[in-house]
Design an enzyme around this catalytic site. Structure first.
Site, PDB file in Angstrom:
ATOM      1  CG  HIS A 108      19.875  79.533   8.707  1.00 54.80           C
ATOM      2  ND1 HIS A 108      21.169  79.377   9.122  1.00 54.80           N
ATOM      3  CD2 HIS A 108      19.863  80.696   8.008  1.00 54.80           C
ATOM      4  CE1 HIS A 108      21.910  80.384   8.693  1.00 54.80           C
ATOM      5  NE2 HIS A 108      21.138  81.211   8.006  1.00 54.80           N
ATOM      6  CD  GLU A 109      17.292  81.566   5.414  1.00 58.00           C
ATOM      7  OE1 GLU A 109      17.317  82.755   5.798  1.00 58.00           O
ATOM      8  OE2 GLU A 109      18.298  81.004   4.917  1.00 58.00           O
ATOM      9  CG  HIS A 153      18.472  85.231   9.195  1.00 54.18           C
ATOM     10  ND1 HIS A 153      19.518  85.819   9.847  1.00 54.18           N
ATOM     11  CD2 HIS A 153      19.015  84.296   8.369  1.00 54.18           C
ATOM     12  CE1 HIS A 153      20.656  85.256   9.430  1.00 54.18           C
ATOM     13  NE2 HIS A 153      20.374  84.329   8.550  1.00 54.18           N
ATOM     14  CG  HIS A 180      17.747  89.223  14.778  1.00 55.10           C
ATOM     15  ND1 HIS A 180      19.034  89.161  14.303  1.00 55.10           N
ATOM     16  CD2 HIS A 180      17.764  90.172  15.741  1.00 55.10           C
ATOM     17  CE1 HIS A 180      19.780  90.031  14.963  1.00 55.10           C
ATOM     18  NE2 HIS A 180      19.040  90.660  15.837  1.00 55.10           N
TER      19      HIS A 180
HETATM   20 ZN   LIG Z   1      21.745  83.183   7.398  1.00 56.23          ZN
END
Ligand SMILES: [Zn+2]
Length: 600
Positions: free
Chosen positions: A392-393, A396, A399
């Site tokens: 998940h991290e 980010h 991105h």
């Molecule tokens: Zn998040």
């Protein structure tokens, strides 16, 4: 004898497991120098105030120096934040953070003149500047965004009054925060091991996951007894906040607070209404899932406090941090070699602060600033949940990496509407990877349940919050008083509609609105739900190898804020102005629910 686990001190953590903040500032003296350089730049910029409409070159130079100041300020701010989070008990870190917060407030106040002055330049004059000077080209979207506010900006004098009153408008949220985080005192309860522990927000979520119903019930009843004692105060703080949103929208000529909040990123309100409609049309799936939960847990009555206890036992999959790195890279290989090479950089070049230590901030996040590598904070434990958190991290961070390496500073970040899409796409990809990899029904059940719970908590629960938020804003706009009673009454009915007849709609749950900080964020929560649904559609395209799916996705990661969010997502392959992506997401949920049911 029971083993007492003591967390290491920050100084005892192996360097390889800490993040390397020297990529932000080489050392303390570099930081001090950056802080010292800021004020003269802000003062120099102030000299062009009153002259921006004179000619294009003056305007552009002012904007460029403002962006430069902003970037430096962010660098200082992020450095202080990260440093403090790695050990909040360190006085030096705290002092630096306080100093930087002061600096941010001062600089922001000194720059407040700029935006209203740009918006006071007539549209035709601005267009003229843009047409006659090629240097304006990289700023086209910057002006497009600014121009959205043009119709809603007030006179310079009125704007100055509002800016001066801005801290007064924050009172409701501040009072809520103080009451919720420090003044409320919670009683002692028993945990799963039979020990007496003091209830707190963090302890509450741990206790709700207990396998003993009596532990969950006690935590639930005791927590809500405390909130209900203050429900009239909470009603007053929330009503105050809603009035601020409605007041600001009204004086700026918006039709509603929702329209005002969404128009900042040019998101049409149909995105919101489509979400609510679609979720309501698919509540039967949530009811089915909740019914299954009741069956598996073998409970005569399923209560609101029975929704978080695990139903598939202990995790059959566990990973050391090194094993998790390999598994994350294997799952994300579908994004291509370039993507995985940067994931590898994150592991090798100390972008991640991995393990717990005394005083470290809890939870996990990804952060960073334009011009440095991204940073991730974890509190690593060797289990599957933590592998999900890691990807998940990492979503980010990738991105951020792709955006900052492909966009100029003015487009080098991304709005919240698109942010959670990158992280939850990775989670969806990991889910599919694990389902493909393992045939063991125990593992499949665990992974499917992880997904179903995630979907329940993100798509259904956040939309339930969004409906409540909409209701209280509309009621206030109609002139109705937002009392504790009327809010609880609505919330209780809303909760029953969402969870259905298989769950006992415990009387306490109607007060849940008292303890949700997100209701103070102004139409924020719906974006978790739309983001997860979009991610579900994108991950499906990538994992089933649809033509261009991966490349279009990478284009989204590289786009930052160079275009309006809906246009960026359209190019990535999801049209979020339509309903189809939501229906696709519910299809995936239904398929996995079927699979889960069959395996049981
Ligand atoms: Zn998040």
């Amino acid at each position: 004898m029971a083993e007492i686990k003591q967390l290491p001190k920050r100084s005892e953590v192996p360097v390889a497991l800490t993040w390397d903040l020297s990529t932000i500032f080489k050392d303390e003296s570099a930081l001090k120098k950056a802080i010292a350089q800021l004020s003269p730049q802000v003062d120099a910029l102030l000299e062009s105030s009153g002259n921006l409409a004179n000619n294009g070159a003056t305007l552009l130079t002012a904007i460029q120096s403002e962006l430069k100041i902003e970037n430096q300020l962010e660098r200082i701010y992020v450095y202080a934040e990260l440093k403090n989070d790695q050990d909040t008990s360190n006085n030096q870190n705290q002092a630096l953070k306080d100093q930087v917060n002061d600096l941010v407030a001062k600089v922001s106040a000194k720059l407040a003149w700029l935006e209203p002055e740009i918006l006071a330049i007539p549209k035709a004059t601005l267009a003229n500047f843009q047409n006659n000077n090629a240097d304006f080209k990289p700023y086209k979207h910057y002006f497009d965004v600014l121009n959205l506010k043009r119709k809603h900006v007030l006179s310079t004098k009125e704007e100055a009054i509002l800016a001066g009153a801005s801290s007064i408008f924050e009172t409701s949220e501040n009072v809520f925060g103080i009451l919720d985080n420090s003044d409320l005192k919670f009683p002692f309860v028993k945990n799963t091991a039979g020990e007496t522990v003091q209830l707190s927000q963090g302890m509450y979520s741990t206790l709700l996951q207990s396998t003993h119903q009596s532990v969950r019930k006690q935590a639930f009843e005791q927590l809500y007894a405390v909130y209900e004692q203050f429900k009239n105060t909470f009603a007053t703080t929330l009503a105050g906040e809603v009035k601020v949103h409605n007041f600001n929208a009204q004086i700026r000529g918006y039709e509603s607070a929702r329209q005002a909040a969404m128009s900042e990123s040019a998101i049409p309100e149909t995105v919101y209404t489509n979400l609510v409609t679609e979720v309501n049309q698919h509540l039967d799936l949530l009811h089915r899932y909740v019914g299954l939960r009741k069956k598996i847990l073998n409970l005569k009555e399923l209560h609101m406090y029975d929704l978080y206890t695990p139903i598939t036992g202990k995790s059959p999959l566990n990973y050391t941090y090194l094993e998790a790195q390999e598994e994350a890279k294997a799952a994300l290989q579908i994004m291509g070699d370039d993507y995985v090479s940067h994931v590898d950089e994150a592991f090798k070049n100390r972008w991640i602060d991995v393990v717990e230590n005394q005083g470290k901030r809890s939870g996990a996040y990804s952060s960073g600033v334009y011009g440095t590598n991204p940073f991730m904070l974890l509190n690593w434990q060797d289990d599957l949940d933590n592998l999900f958190t890691l990807v998940h991290e990492m979503g980010h961070s990738m991105h951020s990496y792709y955006t900052t390496h492909n966009q100029p500073y003015q487009y080098g970040d991304y709005p919240i509407f698109v942010a959670e899409i990158a992280s939850t796409t990775n989670e969806n990809i990991l889910t599919q990877y694990l389902l493909d990899k393992y045939d063991d029904p125990q593992i499949k059940l665990f992974v499917l349940n992880h997904y179903l719970d995630d979907f329940k908590g993100t798509v259904y629960r956040q939309t339930q919050f969004a409906e409540f938020e909409q209701f209280i804003h509309e009621a206030d706009a109609r002139g109705e008083a937002l009392t504790a009673e009327m809010m609880s009454d609505y919330y209780g009915k809303l909760n029953h509609r969402y969870y259905g007849d298989d769950v006992v709609n415990d009387s306490q749950i109607k007060s849940e609105w008292t303890r949700i900080p997100h209701f103070y964020y102004n139409f924020y929560v719906y974006q978790y739900a739309t983001g997860f649904a979009a991610a579900s559609a994108l991950a499906k395209g990538i994992t089933t190898h649809q033509p261009h799916a991966k490349d279009n996705y990478l284009t989204y990661l590289k786009s930052g804020s160079s275009d309006f969010p809906l246009d960026v997502m359209k190019r990535a392959g999801v049209d979020m102005s339509q309903k189809q992506y939501l229906e696709d997401a519910f299809d995936v949920f239904e398929q996995r629910l079927n699979e889960f049911e069959n395996l049981l």
